[in-house]
Scaffold this motif. Structure first.
Motif, PDB file in Angstrom:
ATOM      1  N   LYS A 294      29.893  44.892  31.596  1.00 35.29           N
ATOM      2  CA  LYS A 294      30.468  46.159  32.057  1.00 35.29           C
ATOM      3  C   LYS A 294      30.155  46.443  33.525  1.00 35.29           C
ATOM      4  O   LYS A 294      30.987  46.951  34.266  1.00 35.29           O
ATOM      5  N   ASN A 295      28.963  46.100  33.967  1.00 36.76           N
ATOM      6  CA  ASN A 295      28.569  46.378  35.353  1.00 36.76           C
ATOM      7  C   ASN A 295      28.932  45.249  36.319  1.00 36.76           C
ATOM      8  O   ASN A 295      28.553  45.282  37.477  1.00 36.76           O
ATOM      9  N   SER A 296      29.691  44.273  35.859  1.00 39.29           N
ATOM     10  CA  SER A 296      30.096  43.144  36.698  1.00 39.29           C
ATOM     11  C   SER A 296      31.181  43.570  37.693  1.00 39.29           C
ATOM     12  O   SER A 296      32.034  44.394  37.377  1.00 39.29           O
ATOM     13  N   PRO A 297      31.187  42.964  38.881  1.00 41.11           N
ATOM     14  CA  PRO A 297      32.264  43.227  39.823  1.00 41.11           C
ATOM     15  C   PRO A 297      33.558  42.516  39.438  1.00 41.11           C
ATOM     16  O   PRO A 297      34.611  42.785  40.002  1.00 41.11           O
TER      17      PRO A 297
ATOM     18  N   ARG B 273      36.743  41.991  37.547  1.00 40.75           N
ATOM     19  CA  ARG B 273      37.706  42.775  36.763  1.00 40.75           C
ATOM     20  C   ARG B 273      38.964  41.965  36.452  1.00 40.75           C
ATOM     21  O   ARG B 273      39.714  42.305  35.548  1.00 40.75           O
ATOM     22  N   THR B 274      39.201  40.913  37.235  1.00 39.66           N
ATOM     23  CA  THR B 274      40.386  40.072  37.050  1.00 39.66           C
ATOM     24  C   THR B 274      39.988  38.610  37.207  1.00 39.66           C
ATOM     25  O   THR B 274      38.908  38.298  37.727  1.00 39.66           O
TER      26      THR B 274
ATOM     27  N   ASP C 272      39.239  37.827  40.745  1.00 39.73           N
ATOM     28  CA  ASP C 272      37.882  38.174  41.173  1.00 39.73           C
ATOM     29  C   ASP C 272      36.929  37.008  40.934  1.00 39.73           C
ATOM     30  O   ASP C 272      36.102  36.678  41.774  1.00 39.73           O
TER      31      ASP C 272
END
Length: 76
Positions: free
Chosen positions: A18-21, A23-24, A27
């Motif tokens: 959840k706190n990872s940068p 998102r795609t 990325d």
């Protein structure tokens, strides 16, 4: 695969904390060597072949294609 609505294709998901940068997929691909990749069994069309083909090999131009073994920290 043929879906109930008669369309063909596969769906894949990208799972990251959840706190990872991340998102795609873009990325994750933007930072070679930083992330680990987990695919399904090599004999699985939806878990291995479809993601491998569509994410890594169908890039145009050809020199933009990605070898996951070289791009990710680990591939399992």
């Amino acid at each position: 695969m043929v879906r109930l609505d008669k369309t063909r294709g596969y769906k894949s998901v990208l799972i990251a904390p959840k706190n990872s940068p991340v998102r795609t997929v873009s990325d994750a691909l933007a930072q070679p060597g930083l992330y680990r990749l987990r695919l399904g069994a090599k004999n699985s069309t939806s878990g291995y072949l479809a993601p491998y083909c569509y994410v890594f090999q169908k890039r145009v131009p050809e020199e933009a294609r990605i070898d996951p073994a070289k791009h990710f920290k680990t591939v399992t």
